[in-house]
Every structure is written in C-alpha cells, then in structure tokens.
Design a protein around this motif. Structure first.
Motif, mmCIF file in Angstrom:
data_model
loop_
_atom_site.group_PDB
_atom_site.id
_atom_site.type_symbol
_atom_site.label_atom_id
_atom_site.label_comp_id
_atom_site.label_asym_id
_atom_site.label_seq_id
_atom_site.Cartn_x
_atom_site.Cartn_y
_atom_site.Cartn_z
ATOM 1 N N TRP A 1 41.922 33.248 48.005
ATOM 2 C CA TRP A 1 41.737 33.197 46.377
ATOM 3 C C TRP A 1 42.448 34.378 45.838
ATOM 4 C CZ3 TRP A 1 38.817 29.798 43.506
ATOM 5 C CH2 TRP A 1 38.463 30.237 42.267
ATOM 6 N N SER A 2 42.354 35.465 46.365
ATOM 7 C CA SER A 2 42.688 36.654 45.840
ATOM 8 C C SER A 2 44.453 36.456 45.507
ATOM 9 C CB SER A 2 42.562 37.904 46.646
ATOM 10 O OG SER A 2 43.361 37.893 47.984
ATOM 11 N N GLY B 1 45.587 33.593 44.493
ATOM 12 C CA GLY B 1 45.480 32.472 43.675
ATOM 13 C C GLY B 1 45.572 31.202 44.420
ATOM 14 N N ASP C 1 43.326 28.324 46.051
ATOM 15 C CA ASP C 1 41.800 28.001 46.181
ATOM 16 C C ASP C 1 41.449 26.630 47.039
ATOM 17 O OD1 ASP C 1 39.252 27.067 45.872
ATOM 18 O OD2 ASP C 1 39.489 25.976 43.926
ATOM 19 N N ARG D 1 31.615 31.945 40.564
ATOM 20 C CA ARG D 1 32.635 31.385 39.837
ATOM 21 C C ARG D 1 32.846 29.992 39.286
ATOM 22 N NH1 ARG D 1 35.734 33.224 44.985
ATOM 23 N NH2 ARG D 1 36.317 35.336 44.591
ATOM 24 N N ASP E 1 31.832 36.614 38.423
ATOM 25 C CA ASP E 1 33.250 36.809 39.010
ATOM 26 C C ASP E 1 33.770 35.724 38.055
ATOM 27 O OD1 ASP E 1 35.532 36.412 40.121
ATOM 28 O OD2 ASP E 1 34.737 36.524 42.151
ATOM 29 N N THR E 2 34.872 36.238 37.088
ATOM 30 C CA THR E 2 35.709 35.162 36.410
ATOM 31 C C THR E 2 36.956 35.003 36.880
ATOM 32 O OG1 THR E 2 36.193 37.087 34.924
ATOM 33 C CG2 THR E 2 34.371 35.744 34.558
ATOM 34 N N SER E 3 37.380 35.428 38.158
ATOM 35 C CA SER E 3 39.009 35.216 38.551
ATOM 36 C C SER E 3 39.270 33.792 38.740
ATOM 37 C CB SER E 3 38.814 36.083 39.835
ATOM 38 O OG SER E 3 37.944 35.600 40.779
ATOM 39 N N LYS E 4 40.232 33.430 38.773
ATOM 40 C CA LYS E 4 40.704 31.957 38.945
ATOM 41 C C LYS E 4 41.805 31.694 40.156
ATOM 42 C CE LYS E 4 38.705 30.977 35.053
ATOM 43 N NZ LYS E 4 37.558 29.966 34.807
ATOM 44 N N ALA E 5 41.700 30.469 40.564
ATOM 45 C CA ALA E 5 42.903 30.364 41.594
ATOM 46 C C ALA E 5 43.153 28.680 41.398
ATOM 47 C CB ALA E 5 42.445 30.589 42.863
#
Length: 706
Positions: A161-162, A164, A166, A232, A261-265
C-alpha cells in the motif's frame, strides 16, 4: 528509537549494527531461514529505511552496502528453494513478506512485481490460500501459525500500500474476512469450521486453541487490518473492533494505532486466473503403460462415465492409466466431482490430470480420489516442501462426504492441485512446476486407473468443467451455501458466506427470531458478501442465504445471528484511579487501556475506583482477566456509582463469574444507568486463591456521539 526521540545516539548505533552485519555476513542458511527473515523483516528493513529517509548522517554509500547485503545474502535466504518453491501457508507468507520489503528498499521493481504476482496467484501461500468466509490455510492448524500467516500477509499488504499497490481489495476484501474470522473464533463466538488446509496438511476439523491470547491477541495484524479497512475504506470490522477493546498496546503494536488514514492506493491489474465452463463433448482418449482392455468415456445427463484400466499412476515413475483429455494452450483449469470409483481394488483411483505430452512417462500432475477414501496427488516437480501431504502424497478426506471434488489449475509454469467438499471451498494441497522449456499446450482431462492388470475401473464424474469447454451441460440446482457468518456492526450487519458451485446469484433472508419466518432483504447478490443496513442497534437478527441459478434455488444455508451495536467509547481516560489499599499506582494499571499490565491486589476482596473528574452516564462496563492464574480472577462483585466519592449506588451485581481464558474481556450492561463522577468495582470474592486477586483492565463505556 531515533525516529521517536530524535536522539542521534540511537541513529548512530542502529547504523553501526546494520553496517556490521551488511559488511560481514556472507551467508544466511538453514532449511527454514525464511521464518527468521519474515519475522524480522519489518525491523531490519524498516530500520534501514527510517535511517535512509530521516537521518542526515546516513549516506548513499551506506544505502549501497545495505542494498547489496539484501540482494546477495538475505533475499536468497528468504526463499532458499528458488523461484516459486515456497513452504506452505505461514512459511511462504513469511518468505513473501521478507522478499517484498527488501525489494522495496532496493528499488528492485522486477523483484517486487514478482512478489505482488505470487502473493495474488500462488494458492498455497498467498491471498488465494483462503476461502470465502476468511479461513486461511493454517487456520485449523493452531492459532499461533494462524496468526503468523495473517500477520505476514497483512504486513506485505501494508508495505505494498505504501508503494501505491492495493491488494487489500483483492478477492472481496479477503484480508478483512481473514481478520474477522480470526478475531471471531478467538473471541469464542460459536463458529463451525469448514474443512480446509494447505500443502502441509488437509484439516477436517478445528481442534485449535480458540480463545488464544498469544502475540498480545494479534494486536499488530488486527490493528493494521482495522486501519486499512475501517479508517481508509469506511468498512466495518466488528469482531476486530471487539477484540481491540482488550488487546494490549505494547512496544511494537503502538506504531500501528491510528485515528485516521486518508492515503490512497490502486488495485493491481486483474489476475490471469483461468475460467472454466462445462464440457459435454470434445474429449479425446488415450491409454498409457499398456492399460488393457480397451477404454472409453461417455457423457449423459450431466455426468461423464470413464472406463479404463492401468496398474498405477502414483508410485514412482509408473504411468499406467486411461486419460480422457483436451489439448489447451496457455493457462488452464479443470474441475470435477468424483461421484464414484467403481472397482473392488482399494487403490483404484479417479480424478483429473494435466500432462505435458501424450508420451508415456511424460511429466504430469494428478489429483484423484481413491477407492479407499483417500485423496491422492502427484506433481511433475514439487514447488513446495514439508508436511504430511508432501511426505505421503495421500490424505484423508471428510468421511461424511460420499463424493469429493478435485481440481487442477495451470498458471504459467505453476500447476496447483486442490480438493474440496463442495466445489468452492478449495484447499491447495499440492503445487508443482513445469521447468523450461514450458510447453504452450498441455493436455488436460479426466483420469482413471484400476490398480490391477486386466480389470477396468468404471468411474463417474459430475460437474466437469474445463477451460474452453462447450458450456452444454444442463444447470443443476446449486447446493446451499455451506457456511454463513453474521457480524454485529454499527447500524449494520456484515454477512459473508461460502459460495455455492454453479450459483448465479444469492438471496439474503432475515428473521426476528431463531427458526422464525423469514423476509427477503436482498436478492440477485452476485458475490458472497452483503451488508444489511436496515437494522436497529440492540436488536438481534437471524439470517440465512440461498443460492440460485437457471435450474432453481437451493435450500437455506446454516443460520447465523448478530446484534448490531453503536460503538461506545471508554471514558476511563484522564481521570484518577485508586483502590482499597490506597495504592493509586497499582490501581492505574486497571485503567490504562493496556491489558498487558494488571492490578495485582494482596487480598481475596477489595475495590477499584475511578474518578472521571466530571459526571458521565456509563452504560456498560468491562472486566478483563489478567494474564495470570484463574483462581485470582474476580468472581463476585458490585459495580457502583457515586457523585461525591462517599455515598455509593449499586448499579450492577454479579456472582460466580468465570473467565474462560487469560486476557478474556467480559462485558456487562447497566440496566438503569445514571450520571456519576466516581465508579467503583467492589470485589467481594475471587475464584479461589487464598492470597491475591488480580485483573488486567476495567473499561467504562458510554455511547459515542453520533
């Protein structure tokens, strides 16, 4: 420690340790080297990455030394058997995690792409080593290995995920299902397991130590899964949320606690998993190894009858059997339900086979059911090692099932063999590979052997499907889903069920009481999950699911129930604790929201109290047993409230309480809550210890603001 304290002494010492190993060690060997590397990849690779990313004293030369160390020493040891030859379940997941993290550090895109591909396709170690309700391959082995496999796959998913990528979304959010199943069974919610397993072993029942609290209850993996899906993606994880109420916060798991956590992948491309359709004609026939008399295969009314001889196809290099086949180019699969093996010889077999050629003795893969009730398997060249299945190439299948399903699947040069009691709950029990040159076209079909010269085996197969089939078989009413699991969400009940072979869609039905009349709440559901949002918190609902296709509708699945609840917040923060021994420091251990600490009281009775500093309406309280001795658990008590700390009102009384496991959280509802500043647990008896009483945690809960 450098990252959190910004004390350069920690950074310098960490660099010194890393570079000492990277400059000195030339080999990391051992039959199970991937276990150590997978367990500690987070620390070793994560430490190197923190230094590279945040400490000015780290140099490009340091990075080059560590990259070379990873590439030349540790990455080969992560998978000492080469390419796709991983150990099963948790072993392979550990290897993938170590390889993935080091590939990320080394900026090795080719290696990382391979890890992503294998994590998504290899059905004996990756995400596909699971079923629809969330059981992983080691889930019926023991809870320690269960958690190990879950943790490794989750750690890998988080690392990807880090970058990008998923994979959390793969297979209908399969890691969420796996985390929820693990949390559910270890919270001792009644759950009937389905037969499942790995290339190590095929497990027919669950004999594991449910209620497990090792690894602090699974706090690292379950916190990561909660972050990934709840924070998420906005999904619910009710059983993980329940388990998080008591899981200790320790020196490792605290790093995975998040408020948001608003990060995206982005999900990776669709997998090249071969599809299958029914076949009614187009098979060719071949006999190998002098199998006589003449053989034949016929189709009628949805079933294939294959008649053939042949002494053996499993022992050594022997290849004497009858093969009913189709030539397929590229990725391929075949599925069949072995209805009967009609031969008096107990070693007679019927199943599915893939061959690289039609020459006798050619490399071949087989999955078959024997007349003596065993599943048998063989591969051209093993891609796994270890375990019962590996050693004997035969294992027991569920005796209550009169017939069994077998499957072979080719993706690239990997061939995987599966067994299933129902045609959807597939356990990958054997994996092999075709070494170069890999033929584009292989031969795929049904196989029988009579295990005796001159005598034929007349076996029957139903539900035969193959890649490139004609689709001409009549539809058969699907069986009821083998398992349904309902979860107590907030204003919602998430449901998951085991899919039914041949189902086109599902209908979800609900009842107000067990066994009562049902109402359809959803129809035409095409997956194997659904979330019922038309519920009222605090009300218990009972569910069943049916499967439908053109031929009709199945019977009901086994039922399950859930009572949705609005989440509550623990109010015992920021106040002052005390106890009957006037030992505030000891008392605080019961209110630190960390069940790894405990209130240890010298006496068989005593009280614990908490001053909130203001009045609150506590509606529910929890008591968590300590990780100590059962007799020291509290047994009888009153739960009390006070506005002044002197006059107490009894809000709840309990007697004869028993905690089934260590670190077991029990919840108690206050029938008539009021607003109080002080709350007290007044223990009048423990469970038999003559000297001490202890507990891990007390929680004071009120409704979370909407």
């Amino acid at each position: 420690m450098w990252y959190f304290t910004q004390d350069e002494r920690y950074a310098k010492k960490a660099r010194e340790v890393l570079l000492a190993w990277a400059s000195t060690q030339t080999e990391f060997s051992g039959r199970e080297s991937m276990l150590d590397l997978g367990d500690y990849a987070l620390q070793v690779v994560g430490g190197a990455d923190i230094l590279r990313s945040t400490w000015p004293g780290w140099t490009e030369a340091d990075t080059a030394i560590v990259k070379k160390y990873f590439k030349d020493v540790l990455m080969p040891a992560s998978n000492p058997y080469g390419d796709s030859s991983y150990g099963a379940a948790n072993k392979g997941a550990l290897a993938l995690t170590a390889l993935g993290l080091m590939a990320i550090y080394n900026d090795d895109i080719e290696a990382l792409d391979k890890v992503v591909y294998q994590a998504r396709t290899l059905a004996h170690i990756g995400l596909r080593n699971s079923n629809d309700i969330g059981m992983l391959g080691d889930y019926l082995r023991d809870q320690g290995h269960s958690y190990g496999q879950l943790k490794s796959l989750t750690m890998l998913a988080e690392a990807l995920w880090s970058q990008g990528i998923d994979i959390y979304s793969d297979f209908d959010n399969r890691l969420l299902a796996a985390g929820e199943y693990f949390a559910r069974v270890n919270e001792l919610v009644p759950t009937t397991a389905l037969p499942f397993g790995t290339t190590d072993r095929y497990y027919l029942t669950d004999v594991t130590n449910r209620g497990w609290n090792g690894a602090n209850g699974g706090n690292i993996a379950l916190n990561q899964i909660y972050d990934a899906y709840v924070l998420r993606k906005g999904l619910q994880a009710p059983f993980i949320a329940q388990r998080r109420l008591w899981m200790p916060v320790d020196g490792t798991s605290f790093m995975f606690l998040k408020d948001s956590d608003t990060s995206k992948a982005t999900p990776p491309p669709v997998l090249p998993i071969p599809s299958t359709t029914s076949i009614t004609s187009g098979f060719s026939n071949a006999d190998f190894g002098g199998a006589t008399p003449a053989s034949m295969a016929t189709y009628a009314n949805g079933k294939w009858t294959v008649q053939g001889a042949g002494n053996d196809i499993f022992w050594g290099a022997q290849d004497a059997c009858h093969f009913t086949y189709k030539a397929i180019t590229g990725n391929a699969a075949i599925i069949a339900k072995v209805e009967s093996v009609q031969n008096t010889n107990p070693a007679a077999v019927a199943g599915v086979m893939m061959r690289t050629s039609l020459e006798t003795g050619a490399p071949r893969a087989l999955m078959a059911v024997a007349n003596n009730g065993l599943a048998k398997q063989s591969m051209p060249k093993l891609a796994v090692y270890g375990g019962t299945n590996y050693g004997t190439k035969a294992f027991n299948i569920a005796s209550s099932t009169p017939s069994y399903w077998v499957k072979l699947e080719r993706i690239g040069n990997i061939i995987t063999g599966y067994v299933s009691p129902d045609g959807t709950n597939w356990a990958a029990t054997d994996v092999g590979r075709i070494d170069a040159p890999v033929p584009e076209t292989i031969y795929v079909g049904l196989v029988v052997a009579s295990a005796s010269w001159g005598t034929q085996n007349n076996s029957t197969f139903s539900n035969v499907q193959i890649t490139g089939g004609d689709g001409g078989a009549p539809s058969v009413i699907p069986a009821a889903p083998a398992m349904l699991l309902a979860s107590p969400g907030d204003g919602a009940v998430p449901l998951r069920w085991q899919a039914s072979f041949g189902a086109a869609s599902y209908t979800v039905k609900r009842s107000a009481f067990s066994g009562g009349p049902t109402t359809t709440i959803a129809s035409g559901v095409t997956g194997s999950s659904y979330t019922d949002k038309s519920v009222i918190n605090g009300t218990t609902y009972y569910y069943t699911v049916t499967a439908t296709n053109a031929a009709g509708t199945s019977d009901n699945s086994p039922a399950d129930s859930a009572t949705p609840q609005h989440p509550m917040v623990n109010l015992a923060t920021g106040g002052a604790a005390n106890d009957s021994a006037n030992n505030a420091a000891n008392a605080r251990s019961a209110f630190d929201q960390n069940s790894g600490t405990e209130w240890f009281h010298p006496g068989v009775s005593g009280w614990l109290q908490y001053d909130l500093g203001h009045t609150e309406r506590v509606q529910r309280y929890t008591v968590t047993s300590a990780n100590d001795r059962d007799p020291r658990d509290p047994k009888d008590w009153q739960f009390q409230g006070s506005t002044d700390g002197s006059t107490w009102a009894t809000l709840d009384t309990q007697s004869n309480q028993v905690f089934a496991t260590r670190l077991k959280l029990k919840t108690y509802t206050i029938a008539s809550p009021g607003s109080y500043r002080y709350y007290r647990l007044n223990i009048t008896a423990n469970n038999g210890d003559s000297t001490f009483t202890d507990l891990a945690e007390i929680g004071l809960f009120a409704s979370k603001p909407q």
